[in-house]
Design an enzyme around this catalytic site. Structure first.
Site, PDB file in Angstrom:
ATOM      1  N   ASP A  17       0.820  -1.217   0.000  1.00  0.00           N
ATOM      2  CA  ASP A  17       0.000   0.000   0.000  1.00  0.00           C
ATOM      3  C   ASP A  17       0.852   1.264   0.000  1.00  0.00           C
ATOM      4  OD1 ASP A  17      -2.476  -1.391   0.105  1.00  0.00           O
ATOM      5  OD2 ASP A  17      -2.227  -1.683   2.248  1.00  0.00           O
ATOM      6  N   ARG A  98      -0.788   0.565  16.757  1.00  0.00           N
ATOM      7  CA  ARG A  98      -1.216   1.672  15.896  1.00  0.00           C
ATOM      8  C   ARG A  98      -1.268   3.030  16.606  1.00  0.00           C
ATOM      9  NH1 ARG A  98       0.603  -1.275  12.017  1.00  0.00           N
ATOM     10  NH2 ARG A  98      -0.932  -2.177  10.596  1.00  0.00           N
ATOM     11  N   ASP A 127      -7.655  -0.282  11.135  1.00  0.00           N
ATOM     12  CA  ASP A 127      -6.497   0.584  11.357  1.00  0.00           C
ATOM     13  C   ASP A 127      -6.770   2.040  11.019  1.00  0.00           C
ATOM     14  OD1 ASP A 127      -4.881  -1.355  12.403  1.00  0.00           O
ATOM     15  OD2 ASP A 127      -3.860  -1.815  10.536  1.00  0.00           O
ATOM     16  N   SER A 179      -1.793 -10.415   3.276  1.00  0.00           N
ATOM     17  CA  SER A 179      -1.640  -9.156   3.998  1.00  0.00           C
ATOM     18  C   SER A 179      -1.113  -9.495   5.382  1.00  0.00           C
ATOM     19  CB  SER A 179      -2.986  -8.435   4.099  1.00  0.00           C
ATOM     20  OG  SER A 179      -2.866  -7.261   4.871  1.00  0.00           O
TER      21      SER A 179
END
Length: 407
Positions: A17, A98, A127, A179
């Site tokens: 990404d 995160r 996220d 992923s």
């Protein structure tokens, strides 16, 4: 898309990404400056060559922030002491990393005088919420760019095609396009054949498991580990005092070698849908078990039971990205009080994916041989139980008599 954005700070992992987002930003925001920020939370070799790649694809600079110690001491240990697991088994490896990363990104964006912060999260994931709630806490005035919500790319396949068209090197291909999220605490796997819960994960497939082996591949001989806790915090492994980062790394190696800590979960995402993932958490599983075992002898019944209720709420706060909230701080204060006596040693046996209790001691143990023994004792009058049961069961008795018309 607009000319007001001159400088963007990008949360950069070097994965699929964020690799394509750098050229995409420059194409769509009039050649804006892109400053990449990567956080070292224990992902190891994933950081290798990151600066060269970021600069080559158009970033003006790359920050690599070592956040491992803060990750352990300020996020992992508080969550462990709370006993917080989302939906019973998810140990929150991605979730609590995160907010830490996003806080540092917000600080850098403000210091750099950036106009916007950009992340590579999809509009379907958790996220995006975790990142943006943290931005709201530390940079509430900052504009947020989330390409997955606006660009024409619709799949990871199209992302790979974009990368190939722009000569962006990738560490994955169409055959290994899971992923993944890796840090000191865990490794997650999602996508491809794992999306359907009907499919058994291919644990034996070379390269699938990275932190250990499957239980079938584990040694025939068991291993024992002894963990020492002080007020709920792990401080030593097998009698050797270690910092948190090193302790987790060593436990990952030991547990992984014995097939410990593999979970296959279908979880309820914050945004609504169910999602299937496979998680590797050798150290996490061992530490949670050890902490649970120690609490069984150091917490009184009512505190232990009430703490279990709050642990579920704590896990939701972490999973939902609400780390920087008054409620989480208040729960931490409660947890800290409960941990004052959670000191002692726990011995565990690791065998082919299993974690087996092998002994627990504490200077604050509430277990009493005198009261608990099945042999004769001089401290407990068994006749007391009759009156207790009569009073405890009185509502049941009265209801039954009323039903029979005898009262």
């Amino acid at each position: 898309m607009g000319t007001q954005i001159k400088k963007v700070v990008l949360m950069y992992s070097g994965g699929l990404d964020t690799s394509i987002i750098i050229p995409w930003l420059k194409e769509n925001y009039d050649g804006c400056e892109v400053i990449a920020v990567s956080a070292d939370v224990g992902q190891g070799t994933e950081l290798d060559g990151l600066e060269e790649k970021a600069l080559k694809t158009g970033a003006s600079k790359l920050y690599i922030e070592d956040l491992q110690r803060e990750f352990v001491e300020d996020f992992i240990w508080p969550t462990l002491k709370a006993g917080a697991r989302y939906e019973k088994d998810y140990l929150l490896g991605t979730s609590f990393a995160r907010p830490l990363i996003a806080k540092r990104v917000a600080e850098i964006a403000k210091a750099e005088g950036a106009d916007a912060i950009c992340h590579g999260c999809t509009g379907k994931g958790n996220d995006q919420v975790r990142f943006e709630l943290t931005f709201k806490a530390f940079a509430p005035e900052m504009q947020i760019i989330a390409p997955w919500r606006t660009w024409d790319i619709k799949s990871r396949e199209e992302e790979i095609e974009y990368a190939e068209a722009h000569n962006i090197p990738l560490k994955i291909n169409r055959e290994t396009n899971y992923s993944k999220d890796k840090n000191l605490w865990h490794l997650s796997h999602e996508g491809m054949d794992l999306e359907d819960p009907a499919n058994e994960p291919q644990y034996q497939k070379p390269g699938f498991l990275e932190l250990g082996v499957s239980p079938e591949q584990a040694p025939d001989a068991a291993a024992y580990v002894t963990l020492t806790f002080e007020q709920g915090t792990p401080v030593a492994l097998d009698g050797e005092r270690l910092g948190g980062v090193e302790l987790i790394a060593k436990l990952n190696a030991i547990g992984g070698a014995h097939g410990v800590g593999i979970d296959d979960l279908v979880e309820n995402r914050l945004v609504g849908m169910k999602s299937r993932g496979v998680y590797e958490n050798p150290a996490g599983k061992i530490l949670f078990r050890a902490h649970d075992v120690l609490e069984t002898i150091t917490l009184d019944r009512d505190t232990q039971h009430y703490k279990e209720l709050l642990a579920q709420r704590y896990a939701e706060l972490v999973y939902f990205g609400q780390w920087y909230t008054p409620l989480r701080e208040a729960l931490d204060a409660f947890v800290a009080k409960t941990q004052e006596t959670v000191t002692g040693e726990v011995r565990l046996k690791l065998y082919k994916g299993n974690i087996i209790n092998a002994g627990v001691t504490s200077p604050h143990s509430l277990w009493s041989e005198a009261f608990a023994t099945f042999d004769g004792d001089n401290v407990y009058d068994q006749n007391d139980s009759a009156g207790f049961i009569n009073l405890f069961g009185l509502p049941i008795k009265v209801r039954a008599l009323l039903a029979q018309g005898k009262v």
